[in-house]
Design a protein around this motif. Structure first.
Motif, PDB file in Angstrom:
ATOM      1  N   ILE A  18       0.751  -1.076   0.153  1.00 36.16           N
ATOM      2  CA  ILE A  18      -0.100   0.091   0.151  1.00 36.16           C
ATOM      3  C   ILE A  18       0.968   1.359  -0.206  1.00 36.16           C
ATOM      4  CG2 ILE A  18      -1.682   1.129   1.428  1.00 36.16           C
ATOM      5  CD1 ILE A  18      -2.561  -1.349   2.515  1.00 36.16           C
ATOM      6  N   ARG A  19       0.516   2.242  -0.808  1.00 37.10           N
ATOM      7  CA  ARG A  19       1.214   3.497  -0.839  1.00 37.10           C
ATOM      8  C   ARG A  19       0.115   4.663  -1.185  1.00 37.10           C
ATOM      9  NH1 ARG A  19       6.152   3.382  -2.949  1.00 37.10           N
ATOM     10  NH2 ARG A  19       7.373   5.210  -2.005  1.00 37.10           N
ATOM     11  N   SER A  20       0.256   5.451  -0.158  1.00 35.83           N
ATOM     12  CA  SER A  20      -0.759   6.610  -0.248  1.00 35.83           C
ATOM     13  C   SER A  20       0.118   7.920  -0.637  1.00 35.83           C
ATOM     14  CB  SER A  20      -1.543   6.799   1.010  1.00 35.83           C
ATOM     15  OG  SER A  20      -1.046   7.284   2.003  1.00 35.83           O
ATOM     16  N   ASN A  68      -3.913  12.131  -2.768  1.00 36.16           N
ATOM     17  CA  ASN A  68      -5.196  11.877  -2.872  1.00 36.16           C
ATOM     18  C   ASN A  68      -5.388  10.545  -3.661  1.00 36.16           C
ATOM     19  OD1 ASN A  68      -6.357  14.405  -1.889  1.00 36.16           O
ATOM     20  ND2 ASN A  68      -5.837  15.495  -3.679  1.00 36.16           N
ATOM     21  N   THR A  69      -4.240   9.560  -3.730  1.00 41.10           N
ATOM     22  CA  THR A  69      -4.380   8.645  -4.495  1.00 41.10           C
ATOM     23  C   THR A  69      -3.928   7.488  -3.571  1.00 41.10           C
ATOM     24  OG1 THR A  69      -3.950   9.825  -6.773  1.00 41.10           O
ATOM     25  CG2 THR A  69      -3.435   7.348  -6.467  1.00 41.10           C
ATOM     26  N   LEU A  70      -4.578   6.194  -3.700  1.00 39.95           N
ATOM     27  CA  LEU A  70      -4.149   4.997  -3.077  1.00 39.95           C
ATOM     28  C   LEU A  70      -3.753   3.836  -4.012  1.00 39.95           C
ATOM     29  CD1 LEU A  70      -3.929   3.536  -0.428  1.00 39.95           C
ATOM     30  CD2 LEU A  70      -6.243   2.915  -0.748  1.00 39.95           C
ATOM     31  N   ASN A  71      -2.433   3.701  -4.137  1.00 42.31           N
ATOM     32  CA  ASN A  71      -1.814   2.639  -4.929  1.00 42.31           C
ATOM     33  C   ASN A  71      -1.830   1.405  -4.202  1.00 42.31           C
ATOM     34  OD1 ASN A  71      -1.417   4.280  -7.319  1.00 42.31           O
ATOM     35  ND2 ASN A  71       0.142   5.434  -5.952  1.00 42.31           N
ATOM     36  N   VAL A  72      -2.275   0.445  -4.688  1.00 36.63           N
ATOM     37  CA  VAL A  72      -2.489  -0.872  -3.840  1.00 36.63           C
ATOM     38  C   VAL A  72      -1.933  -1.936  -4.822  1.00 36.63           C
ATOM     39  CG1 VAL A  72      -3.904  -2.670  -2.631  1.00 36.63           C
ATOM     40  CG2 VAL A  72      -4.282  -0.116  -2.726  1.00 36.63           C
ATOM     41  N   ILE A 129      -1.738  -4.225  -9.937  1.00 40.68           N
ATOM     42  CA  ILE A 129      -1.805  -2.846  -9.091  1.00 40.68           C
ATOM     43  C   ILE A 129      -3.186  -2.100  -9.476  1.00 40.68           C
ATOM     44  CG2 ILE A 129      -0.489  -0.621  -9.032  1.00 40.68           C
ATOM     45  CD1 ILE A 129       2.109  -1.931  -9.749  1.00 40.68           C
ATOM     46  N   LEU A 130      -3.733  -1.542  -8.290  1.00 38.92           N
ATOM     47  CA  LEU A 130      -4.678  -0.678  -8.544  1.00 38.92           C
ATOM     48  C   LEU A 130      -4.474   0.867  -7.885  1.00 38.92           C
ATOM     49  CD1 LEU A 130      -7.528  -3.051  -6.950  1.00 38.92           C
ATOM     50  CD2 LEU A 130      -7.313  -2.636  -9.476  1.00 38.92           C
ATOM     51  N   SER A 131      -4.664   1.527  -8.753  1.00 37.02           N
ATOM     52  CA  SER A 131      -4.753   3.037  -8.554  1.00 37.02           C
ATOM     53  C   SER A 131      -5.964   3.664  -8.269  1.00 37.02           C
ATOM     54  CB  SER A 131      -3.891   4.060  -9.488  1.00 37.02           C
ATOM     55  OG  SER A 131      -2.540   3.794  -9.463  1.00 37.02           O
ATOM     56  N   ILE A 132      -6.315   4.015  -7.123  1.00 35.07           N
ATOM     57  CA  ILE A 132      -7.496   4.399  -6.641  1.00 35.07           C
ATOM     58  C   ILE A 132      -7.493   5.785  -5.842  1.00 35.07           C
ATOM     59  CG2 ILE A 132      -9.191   3.888  -4.691  1.00 35.07           C
ATOM     60  CD1 ILE A 132      -7.962   1.091  -4.961  1.00 35.07           C
ATOM     61  N   PRO A 133      -8.663   6.710  -6.461  1.00 39.92           N
ATOM     62  CA  PRO A 133      -8.500   8.031  -6.077  1.00 39.92           C
ATOM     63  C   PRO A 133      -9.267   8.171  -4.656  1.00 39.92           C
ATOM     64  CG  PRO A 133     -10.167   7.552  -7.682  1.00 39.92           C
ATOM     65  CD  PRO A 133      -9.587   6.349  -7.568  1.00 39.92           C
TER      66      PRO A 133
END
Length: 177
Positions: A97-99, A102-106, A112-116
């Protein structure tokens, strides 16, 4: 009240038992700069269960219907992101997990998912749970900001409206920042 560490394939891990309400709390986390990784193993991928949640209810990772599910919350909206592979019982999965603001990269087992990260609207500080503050903007798009939150491994956030649920399995090799 008993803490045990178990070895899984030469990796240190904690055993989480739902009936014992097993969980880990990581306090004093800057929500805009999270970098962490850990491994997960569950014996029942069909059971909906939390992997990691936040104290301010901004995002969480669950196992649901044999898939990893990442949820991002605002005050009236939930966005759900499912990973595209089916989980198997008693198999190790790595989560990174990396935040960044305003973006959470999982990374869920190298996918990999990049989530606002959605913003919670507010009119005053009391609208922002977990010691948040209401950032007043000139356009009236006020939203909550947080200096520090808590991360819960293996448990949903405890609040007045939800009864917490717990993870069953192992979480280990926890590396934080």
């Amino acid at each position: 009240e008993i803490y045990r560490c178990n070895k899984i394939i030469n990796k240190e891990a904690f055993r989480f038992i739902p009936e014992n309400r097993s969980h880990i709390v990581i306090p004093n986390v800057n929500p805009e700069k999270i970098v962490m990784s850990f491994i997960v193993l569950t014996d029942n991928v069909m059971r909906t269960q939390p992997v990691i949640t936040t104290s301010n209810n901004s995002w969480e990772i669950f196992i649901e219907d044999s898939k990893f599910l990442v949820k991002s919350y605002s005050d009236n909206e939930i966005k759900k992101y499912y990973d595209d592979f089916t989980l198997k019982n008693n198999k190790l999965y790595e989560i990174i997990i990396r935040s960044d603001n305003n973006t959470l990269n999982v990374s869920l087992d190298r996918r990999i998912l990049s989530i606002p990260i959605l913003k919670k609207r507010c009119s005053s500080d009391k609208d922002c749970i977990d010691y948040g503050s209401c950032l007043i903007t000139s356009r009236g798009n006020n939203y909550c900001t947080y200096n520090r939150i808590q991360l819960y491994l293996g448990m949903t956030n405890i609040n007045e409206t939800k009864i917490p649920t717990y993870f069953g399995g192992y979480i280990g090799e926890i590396l934080y920042n």
